[in-house]
Design an enzyme around this catalytic site. Structure first.
Site, PDB file in Angstrom:
ATOM      1  CE  LYS A  79     -69.504 -73.518 -69.226  1.00  0.00           C
ATOM      2  NZ  LYS A  79     -68.675 -72.561 -68.464  1.00  0.00           N
ATOM      3  CB  SER A 154     -69.177 -73.695 -64.723  1.00  0.00           C
ATOM      4  OG  SER A 154     -68.724 -72.776 -65.687  1.00  0.00           O
ATOM      5  CB  SER A 178     -65.750 -71.690 -65.675  1.00  0.00           C
ATOM      6  OG  SER A 178     -66.531 -71.733 -64.518  1.00  0.00           O
TER       7      SER A 178
HETATM    8  N1  GLN Z   1     -66.597 -71.150 -59.864  1.00  0.00           N
HETATM    9  C1  GLN Z   1     -66.803 -69.757 -60.121  1.00  0.00           C
HETATM   10  C2  GLN Z   1     -68.249 -69.404 -59.854  1.00  0.00           C
HETATM   11  O1  GLN Z   1     -68.961 -70.261 -59.424  1.00  0.00           O
HETATM   12  C3  GLN Z   1     -66.402 -69.421 -61.520  1.00  0.00           C
HETATM   13  C4  GLN Z   1     -67.371 -69.890 -62.519  1.00  0.00           C
HETATM   14  C5  GLN Z   1     -67.018 -69.484 -63.903  1.00  0.00           C
HETATM   15  O2  GLN Z   1     -65.885 -69.148 -64.201  1.00  0.00           O
HETATM   16  N2  GLN Z   1     -68.023 -69.459 -64.748  1.00  0.00           N
HETATM   17  O3  GLN Z   1     -68.663 -68.296 -60.054  1.00  0.00           O
END
Ligand code: GLN
Length: 486
Positions: A79, A154, A178
């Protein structure tokens, strides 16, 4: 079977017996990327040339009969939130365009020492803020099971790359879901370790008290293999915990007879997708047939998790993202009459809408006059949420829930409504607030052919039990063997 369709443990066997070379494996992946990446758009960058050099070097060493490292020749995707020395790392943000880290994240260093081949960096929501990868500043990644849908986020690029066989395995990061939510949407395995289990050194910070790096893989054994390689204490990250890392693969295959599984009432709520509920209840029956004992439990503060998370995470983000000022990293606006204007224009042009929204929310929650009412109160509720889990784990060994309330949603479906987007993490966020580990694995498909994710939550530092239970479930089912119809 195609080399690209194999798991890491299958590839390990072939490579170590010298039935294939690292070069052959790599070229198979590069060929598949050339054919399929256009449909999926999982990668920010593919590092093919560097990878070919690396694979050739590994092959020479393997040919000489040198001791083989566990991942020698295994191509992985990382990532783009994880720093890779000499390889651009953008967090899918325009503000980091052209940033080339001068050092490797600790996880990268450990994977490197284990012999992995870096295939490329994967697309993500900008600074990991999002649940669909649509907040990337660069491109839209598609779900390999249905290219009109999101891969989740994400870590959507990593999820899609693993599902579409564009890499053997990948790394993601999880601040509120994420890793687990894109794993669920893409029909793969994703594990968020306990806070402190994996070094965050070189992980570009979103919310430092919640972020963890973890594996995204084709099956549970692969997740165990990768975690074992990169987990463990790191003097460069004072929040990483100095505890021995167990040999996770050694525990796989142990029976789960007598294991107590908790089913929290608060995770089977009105309005959740019926197909998701049926699949998860089916998975619970499978675990019971393997000898586990299911029991209803309660996690009473669950309803406050999303609000608490969006106060804590945005507060930390607003402070972490203050460093992007056009001076030290990435993009700087040329047209400015003075320093302040340069800061403002660089940030205005460099950050996307969601990142700006988070910075503003976080700054507001931390400001004088609101700090006590919002940030401090959120910290107190966070403690209550952690205590819910402590109580629950007195009665059970793992907690079983859906990973997400629905399967993958359509591209563009939630982009205009941040709140519904935030709610897609309703089942994953609590684990980050409590610091406990969680794993998502496939437990069925909707009528429309979309994967459904099962989430197992465990006691702090008990990733081994999650992997053991996940493996037992996987052995009893076939979901993880299905491939998307690209
Ligand atoms: N969807 C969540 C956010 O937007 C979690 C994102 C993540 O785990 N990086 O904060």
């Amino acid at each position: 079977m195609e080399l690209t369709a194999l798991t890491i443990h299958d590839l390990q066997g072939l490579l170590q017996r010298r039935e294939v070379t690292a070069g052959q494996v790599l070229r198979a992946f590069l060929k598949r990327i050339a054919q399929e990446e256009g449909k999926v758009q999982a990668y920010m960058a593919v590092t093919g040339r560097e990878a070919l050099t690396r694979a050739a070097r590994l092959d020479r060493r393997l040919d000489k009969g040198e001791q083989v490292s566990p991942l020698a020749g295994v191509p992985l995707a990382i990532k783009d939130v994880i720093c890779t020395q000499g390889v651009p790392t953008t967090c899918s943000s325009k503000i980091l365009e052209g940033f080339i880290p001068p050092y490797d994240a600790t996880v990268m260093r450990r994977l490197d020492q284990a012999g992995m081949v870096l295939l490329g960096k994967t697309n993500m929501d900008e600074f990991a803020m999002g649940s669909s990868t649509e907040n990337s500043g660069y491109k839209i990644t598609r779900n390999p099971w249905d290219v009109s849908r999101v891969p989740g986020g994400s870590s959507g690029g990593s999820g899609a790359a693993v599902a579409a066989d564009l890499c053997a395995g990948a790394l993601g990061s999880d601040t509120g879901g994420s890793i687990r939510q894109p794993a669920a949407f893409c029909g793969i395995v994703g594990l968020k370790p306990t806070y402190g289990r994996v070094s965050r050194y070189g992980l570009i910070a979103f919310a430092s008290s919640l972020d963890q790096i973890g594996p995204m893989t084709k099956d549970v054994r692969d997740a165990a293999i990768l975690l074992r390689v990169f987990a463990g204490h790191d003097p460069c990250d004072s929040t990483s915990v100095d505890m021995p890392v167990p040999d996770y693969t050694a525990q796989l295959g142990r029976e789960i007879t007598g294991l107590r599984i908790g089913i929290p009432d608060e995770y089977f709520i009105e309005g959740m997708d019926a197909e998701v509920e049926t699949a998860v209840r089916g998975a619970i029956s499978v675990l019971e047939s393997l000898g586990a004992k299911a029991e209803r439990i309660s996690l009473p503060h669950t309803e406050y998790a999303v609000a608490t998370y969006y106060l804590v995470a945005t507060a930390e983000a607003s402070s972490n993202l203050a460093r992007y000022d056009g001076v030290k990293y990435g993009v700087r606006t040329g047209k400015a009459r003075n320093l302040l204007e340069m800061y403002m224009k660089s940030r205005q042009n460099g950050f996307g809408a969601e990142v700006k929204r988070r910075i503003m929310l976080g700054t507001y929650g931390l400001s004088a006059g609101y700090y006590d009412a919002y940030y401090l109160k959120a910290l107190k509720v966070r403690t209550l949420i952690r205590k819910d889990f402590e109580e629950a784990f007195k009665r059970c060994d793992v907690i079983v829930t859906p990973t997400a309330p629905t399967a993958a949603f359509g591209l563009g479906e939630k982009t205009d409504d941040p709140l519904t987007m935030y709610l897609s993490d309703i089942f994953t966020i609590s684990a980050n607030l409590a610091g406990i580990p969680g794993i998502s694995l496939p437990c069925g498909f909707t009528q429309a052919g979309l994967p459904i994710g099962l989430q197992l939550l465990g006691k702090p530092f008990d990733e081994a039990t999650l992997l053991q239970v996940g493996f037992a479930y996987e052995q009893a089912t076939e979901w993880h063997r299905r491939k998307p119809p690209l």
